[in-house]
Design a protein around this motif. Structure first.
Motif, PDB file in Angstrom:
ATOM      1  N   ALA A 308      90.161  70.926  51.671  1.00 62.89           N
ATOM      2  CA  ALA A 308      91.380  70.151  51.517  1.00 62.89           C
ATOM      3  C   ALA A 308      92.194  70.514  50.237  1.00 62.89           C
ATOM      4  N   LEU A 309      91.662  70.461  49.115  1.00 62.30           N
ATOM      5  CA  LEU A 309      92.311  70.714  47.694  1.00 62.30           C
ATOM      6  C   LEU A 309      92.994  72.135  47.906  1.00 62.30           C
ATOM      7  N   GLN A 310      92.270  73.088  48.495  1.00 54.44           N
ATOM      8  CA  GLN A 310      92.867  74.498  48.416  1.00 54.44           C
ATOM      9  C   GLN A 310      93.658  74.839  49.576  1.00 54.44           C
ATOM     10  N   SER A 311      94.072  73.837  50.445  1.00 55.83           N
ATOM     11  CA  SER A 311      94.782  73.883  51.422  1.00 55.83           C
ATOM     12  C   SER A 311      96.327  73.961  50.866  1.00 55.83           C
ATOM     13  N   ASN A 312      97.192  74.632  51.634  1.00 58.93           N
ATOM     14  CA  ASN A 312      98.512  75.141  51.096  1.00 58.93           C
ATOM     15  C   ASN A 312      99.377  73.697  50.747  1.00 58.93           C
ATOM     16  N   PRO A 313      99.381  72.529  51.627  1.00 64.45           N
ATOM     17  CA  PRO A 313     100.181  71.526  51.174  1.00 64.45           C
ATOM     18  C   PRO A 313      99.903  70.865  49.854  1.00 64.45           C
ATOM     19  N   ILE A 314      98.571  70.982  49.410  1.00 61.61           N
ATOM     20  CA  ILE A 314      98.271  70.700  48.208  1.00 61.61           C
ATOM     21  C   ILE A 314      98.270  71.751  47.092  1.00 61.61           C
ATOM     22  N   HIS A 315      97.698  72.947  47.696  1.00 65.58           N
ATOM     23  CA  HIS A 315      97.922  73.966  46.551  1.00 65.58           C
ATOM     24  C   HIS A 315      99.240  74.183  45.802  1.00 65.58           C
ATOM     25  N   ARG A 316     100.303  74.041  46.803  1.00 68.11           N
ATOM     26  CA  ARG A 316     101.521  74.329  46.425  1.00 68.11           C
ATOM     27  C   ARG A 316     102.285  73.602  45.234  1.00 68.11           C
ATOM     28  N   LEU A 317     101.513  72.316  45.046  1.00 67.29           N
ATOM     29  CA  LEU A 317     102.013  71.198  44.229  1.00 67.29           C
ATOM     30  C   LEU A 317     102.037  71.511  42.793  1.00 67.29           C
ATOM     31  N   ARG A 318     102.862  72.407  42.267  1.00 67.21           N
ATOM     32  CA  ARG A 318     102.803  72.926  41.119  1.00 67.21           C
ATOM     33  C   ARG A 318     102.860  71.857  39.998  1.00 67.21           C
ATOM     34  N   LYS A 319     103.714  71.012  40.068  1.00 61.10           N
ATOM     35  CA  LYS A 319     103.846  69.872  38.914  1.00 61.10           C
ATOM     36  C   LYS A 319     102.518  68.994  38.955  1.00 61.10           C
ATOM     37  N   THR A 320     102.257  68.585  40.078  1.00 63.51           N
ATOM     38  CA  THR A 320     100.865  67.843  40.015  1.00 63.51           C
ATOM     39  C   THR A 320      99.767  68.459  39.479  1.00 63.51           C
ATOM     40  N   TRP A 321      99.539  69.683  39.778  1.00 64.83           N
ATOM     41  CA  TRP A 321      98.350  70.589  39.253  1.00 64.83           C
ATOM     42  C   TRP A 321      98.471  70.788  37.727  1.00 64.83           C
ATOM     43  N   PRO A 465     110.422  73.458  48.502  1.00 62.97           N
ATOM     44  CA  PRO A 465     109.936  74.562  48.602  1.00 62.97           C
ATOM     45  C   PRO A 465     110.649  75.611  47.770  1.00 62.97           C
ATOM     46  N   GLY A 466     109.972  76.948  47.596  1.00 60.34           N
ATOM     47  CA  GLY A 466     110.558  77.758  46.942  1.00 60.34           C
ATOM     48  C   GLY A 466     110.269  78.005  45.387  1.00 60.34           C
ATOM     49  N   GLU A 467     109.761  77.151  44.648  1.00 63.95           N
ATOM     50  CA  GLU A 467     109.243  77.232  43.484  1.00 63.95           C
ATOM     51  C   GLU A 467     107.899  77.992  43.433  1.00 63.95           C
ATOM     52  N   PRO A 468     107.701  78.932  42.466  1.00 61.55           N
ATOM     53  CA  PRO A 468     106.512  79.793  42.648  1.00 61.55           C
ATOM     54  C   PRO A 468     105.490  78.799  41.735  1.00 61.55           C
ATOM     55  N   SER A 469     104.244  78.997  42.158  1.00 62.56           N
ATOM     56  CA  SER A 469     103.397  78.434  41.284  1.00 62.56           C
ATOM     57  C   SER A 469     103.235  79.006  39.769  1.00 62.56           C
ATOM     58  N   PRO A 470     102.993  78.279  38.905  1.00 60.79           N
ATOM     59  CA  PRO A 470     102.752  78.624  37.663  1.00 60.79           C
ATOM     60  C   PRO A 470     101.432  79.239  37.285  1.00 60.79           C
ATOM     61  N   ARG A 471     101.376  80.075  36.461  1.00 60.39           N
ATOM     62  CA  ARG A 471     100.093  80.844  35.948  1.00 60.39           C
ATOM     63  C   ARG A 471      99.217  79.776  35.275  1.00 60.39           C
ATOM     64  N   GLY A 472      97.822  80.118  36.007  1.00 60.23           N
ATOM     65  CA  GLY A 472      96.976  79.110  35.493  1.00 60.23           C
ATOM     66  C   GLY A 472      96.625  77.982  36.420  1.00 60.23           C
ATOM     67  N   VAL A 473      97.448  77.839  37.520  1.00 55.27           N
ATOM     68  CA  VAL A 473      97.056  76.798  38.471  1.00 55.27           C
ATOM     69  C   VAL A 473      95.736  77.261  39.136  1.00 55.27           C
ATOM     70  N   PRO A 474      94.854  76.237  39.310  1.00 61.06           N
ATOM     71  CA  PRO A 474      93.353  76.837  39.762  1.00 61.06           C
ATOM     72  C   PRO A 474      93.230  77.043  41.014  1.00 61.06           C
ATOM     73  N   PRO A 475      93.934  76.160  42.020  1.00 64.54           N
ATOM     74  CA  PRO A 475      93.632  76.464  43.655  1.00 64.54           C
ATOM     75  C   PRO A 475      94.065  77.743  43.889  1.00 64.54           C
ATOM     76  N   THR A 476      93.142  78.358  44.528  1.00 62.70           N
ATOM     77  CA  THR A 476      93.468  79.568  45.181  1.00 62.70           C
ATOM     78  C   THR A 476      93.194  79.420  46.894  1.00 62.70           C
ATOM     79  N   VAL A 477      93.840  79.933  47.584  1.00 62.99           N
ATOM     80  CA  VAL A 477      93.491  79.974  49.110  1.00 62.99           C
ATOM     81  C   VAL A 477      92.383  80.734  49.475  1.00 62.99           C
TER      82      VAL A 477
END
Length: 688
Positions: A308-321, A465-477
């Motif tokens: 669930a944490l690796q799913s896209n809806p959570i994985h893409r939350l750049r600021k949260t991570w 949408p549209g903002e890329p994930s930052p370097r170092g964000v841990p979750p990977t699909v």
């Protein structure tokens, strides 16, 4: 008679010879051992006969002779796997016919007494291990015919007759009460009221308490799991019309897996008005819960949370991570590694081997480990998808019948090795005691069901949408489809007496199969693609749709590194359905670079319980994206003719009508490699 091998042990002067003998309707693997003692003493000879293959009738009758022939494991293996090639009613009919004509003449003869003991052993074992087989009979006539023929020469034999008679009486009552026959294994009660759901309430429960309650739910389900429900031949038929109740215990496990993953998604996404720092506390809470599940050896809940944490809806939350504690993120990465599909889930398998029957999880290497009060031993709840993968691969790779039509019982022996691992893990869970926390149970039941569309909508409301994930964000699909399995030196070639060393016959087969396999591009679980995912828990975690792979097949010129000269043919798993009115059931077929169309069509017909001799009446069609079709030449090499863009095929009678909207294409255009679009954005699907 063919001699397979002869070996000699010099220290004990022991000779062992393995030969194959064929009798009427059955093939035996015979092991003859000769023990030579002193020169003046005669050599002792022992002989055992294990069934390799046979007709249905001969396999059933071997139940009554297996012990006397040295095939001591046959009864257990047969009772665990027979549903893949026959039915309970048919087995009872064959045994009852034999009981009507017992050997040995009078009741007091040694042959009759030995026969009676074998009969009692078979039915006592059957009743003790699989009482549901008898209780699931439609009516009691078979049992009423059987009871008078059972031995009555001992108190245990009389007790056996009484037990079967009680089941027959229950079946008679059941026939008079139709409502009692309804399947109550599915979800019951009204759906949760979304207006009463409080997502952040999960923060008020200690992580250890949540993990304990999840482990309670998972353990109860795992103990109730019927191991043979995991057999590939049964699991692949679960969506076939008229077989909706098949494999109910596996379905229950999947529902719990999806329900937990949905709870993680809903609690993290539902409160859209939270600041990123507040939402990060929710991620940290679930990471802590995952850690506690790991400490309790609850790998099923652990993987549900990680998925669930690796799913896209959570994985893409750049600021949260970004606002999530770095130490929590590091621990999360470690937990994610457990379920890496590298080397056929080698790390998960290694943990099962080490901790499967141990009292506690092996967490000593971790600093400041205070996760679990070690006064209470824990059972092990595995991620069931690993076993489903192995059994599906076995079902796909090994033929059900030999060329002469005999049932391949060696295949059942290999499947039993996997089932035995499940049963051993179940035994570790049977004595676990839990208490229910009513407050958490109410919260867990109040979680509303999020569809895929709702998950994305909530995620986009939180962060545009549209903002890329930052370097170092841990979750990977993670794409946990039938993985690119390769041999694991650590987990597959170990030499130990433990069942968790995954005995060699199964793993040698899987190693040989997967060593040459590219990306199979198909879910390990045969599915009915007619079902919709809109009413399911997070679509990323449901079994209904396989992930698609964009890796080229050999026909596109991408040779895998493992393809060394002399290593054998290239292989790929495809899915084939019949062009019928109820034709949404796919069966997995193993295709090698040596297979021509007639061979693949014949195998597919046999998988679909059709006459394989009718091969010439069918054509093989690959179903491509955008409704296109590729007709495989009648005598062509399927492996090289197929396109890499799809693993779905159709068997259609020659002269049949193509489905509406399809667009036949020629071979030249089919080789075009599809462009990869929106890489990493598609919600991935796990084995569950």
């Amino acid at each position: 008679m063919d001699i397979f091998s002869t070996s000699r042990n010099k220290d004990n002067e022991q000779w062992s010879t393995v030969v194959e003998e064929q009798d009427d309707g059955v093939i035996y693997t015979v092991v003859v051992k000769q023990q030579h003692g002193a020169p003046t003493s005669p050599a002792s000879v022992s002989r055992s006969q294990c069934v390799k293959a046979g007709t249905e009738e001969k396999l059933v009758l071997h139940l009554l002779h297996s012990f006397s022939m040295g095939d001591s494991s046959f009864i257990t293996i047969f009772l665990s796997t027979y549903r893949s090639f026959t039915s309970t009613g048919r087995v009872l009919d064959i045994l009852t016919d034999r009981l009507e004509n017992p050997p040995g003449g009078n009741e007091g003869s040694r042959m009759r007494q030995s026969f009676n003991r074998a009969v009692c052993t078979v039915f006592s074992t059957w009743l003790s291990e699989y009482p549901e087989d008898f209780k699931s009979l439609e009516e009691p006539s078979r049992l009423l015919r059987l009871v008078p023929l059972l031995p009555q020469d001992s108190s245990s034999a009389a007790d056996l007759s009484a037990r079967i008679l009680r089941i027959a009486e229950a079946l008679s009552e059941k026939a008079l009460l139709p409502d009692a026959r309804k399947d109550h294994t599915g979800p019951t009660g009204p759906p949760p009221d979304a207006s009463k759901f409080e997502p952040t309430s999960v923060l008020g429960f200690p992580a250890a308490l949540i993990a304990e309650q999840l482990t309670r739910l998972e353990t109860e389900l795992f103990v109730r799991l019927v191991p043979y429900h995991c057999l590939g031949s049964l699991w692949s038929q679960r969506d076939k019309k008229g077989r909706e109740g098949v494999c109910w215990s596996v379905r229950a496990t999947i529902r719990q897996f999806n329900k937990l993953a949905n709870a993680v998604l809903a609690s993290c996404l539902w409160p859209t008005g939270l600041r990123s720092q507040q939402r990060a506390r929710l991620l940290e809470k679930w990471i802590s819960v995952a850690e506690e599940c790991r400490a309790r050896k609850n790998f099923s809940s652990l993987y549900a949370i990680v998925s669930a944490l690796q799913s896209n809806p959570i994985h893409r939350l750049r600021k949260t991570w970004q606002d999530t504690d770095r130490e929590a993120v590091r621990r999360y990465e470690e937990l994610s590694e457990i379920f890496s599909d590298k080397d056929n889930y080698s790390q998960s398998r290694e943990l099962l081997k080490e901790e499967g029957t141990a009292k506690f999880a092996n967490l000593d290497s971790r600093p400041n480990n205070k996760l679990l009060n070690r006064t209470n031993a824990q059972g092990t709840v595995p991620y069931l998808g690993i076993f489903l993968t192995d059994l599906t691969m076995l079902d796909t790779a090994v033929k059900d019948r030999l060329d002469n039509g005999y049932i391949n019982f060696d295949k059942r022996r290999r499947e039993f090795e996997v089932l035995a691992q499940i049963r051993l893990l179940q035994s570790s869970c049977k004595n676990c005691v839990f208490t229910t926390d009513e407050a958490f149970a109410r919260w867990y039941q109040s979680v509303p069901l999020l569809t895929e569309a709702e998950s994305y909508r909530l995620s986009n409301e939180i962060e545009a949408p549209g903002e890329p994930s930052p370097r170092g964000v841990p979750p990977t699909v993670i794409i946990t489809q039938c993985p690119n399995l390769s041999t694991s030196r650590n987990s597959l070639t170990g030499d130990s007496d433990s069942l968790f060393d995954f005995p060699s016959p199964v793993n040698n087969l899987l190693s040989k199969l997967t060593k040459h396999m590219k990306s199979p591009s198909v879910s390990c679980l045969d599915v009915d693609t007619s079902s919709s995912t809109n009413d399911s828990t997070p679509a990323a975690l449901t079994p209904s749709t396989p992930t698609k792979s964009h890796r080229r097949s050999i026909s596109c010129g991408n040779n895998p590194p493992n393809n060394i000269q002399g290593s054998g043919p290239e292989m790929r798993i495809i899915r084939i359905r019949m062009d019928l009115q109820d034709g949404n059931l796919y069966r997995s077929i193993l295709v090698t670079s040596n297979d021509k169309s007639p061979t693949v069509i014949s195998s597919a017909l046999e998988k679909h319980n059709q006459d394989p001799k009718q091969t010439s009446r069918y054509e093989l069609i690959q179903l491509l994206p955008e409704g296109k079709e590729l007709v495989i030449p009648a005598t062509g090499n399927v492996f090289y003719a197929m396109s890499s863009s799809s693993v779905d095929f159709l068997l259609r009678r020659k002269g049949g009508i193509a489905p509406p909207g399809s667009q036949p294409i020629n071979t030249e255009t089919s080789a075009t490699f599809p462009r990869i679009k929106a890489k990493g954005r598609r919600l991935v699907r796990t084995l569950f």
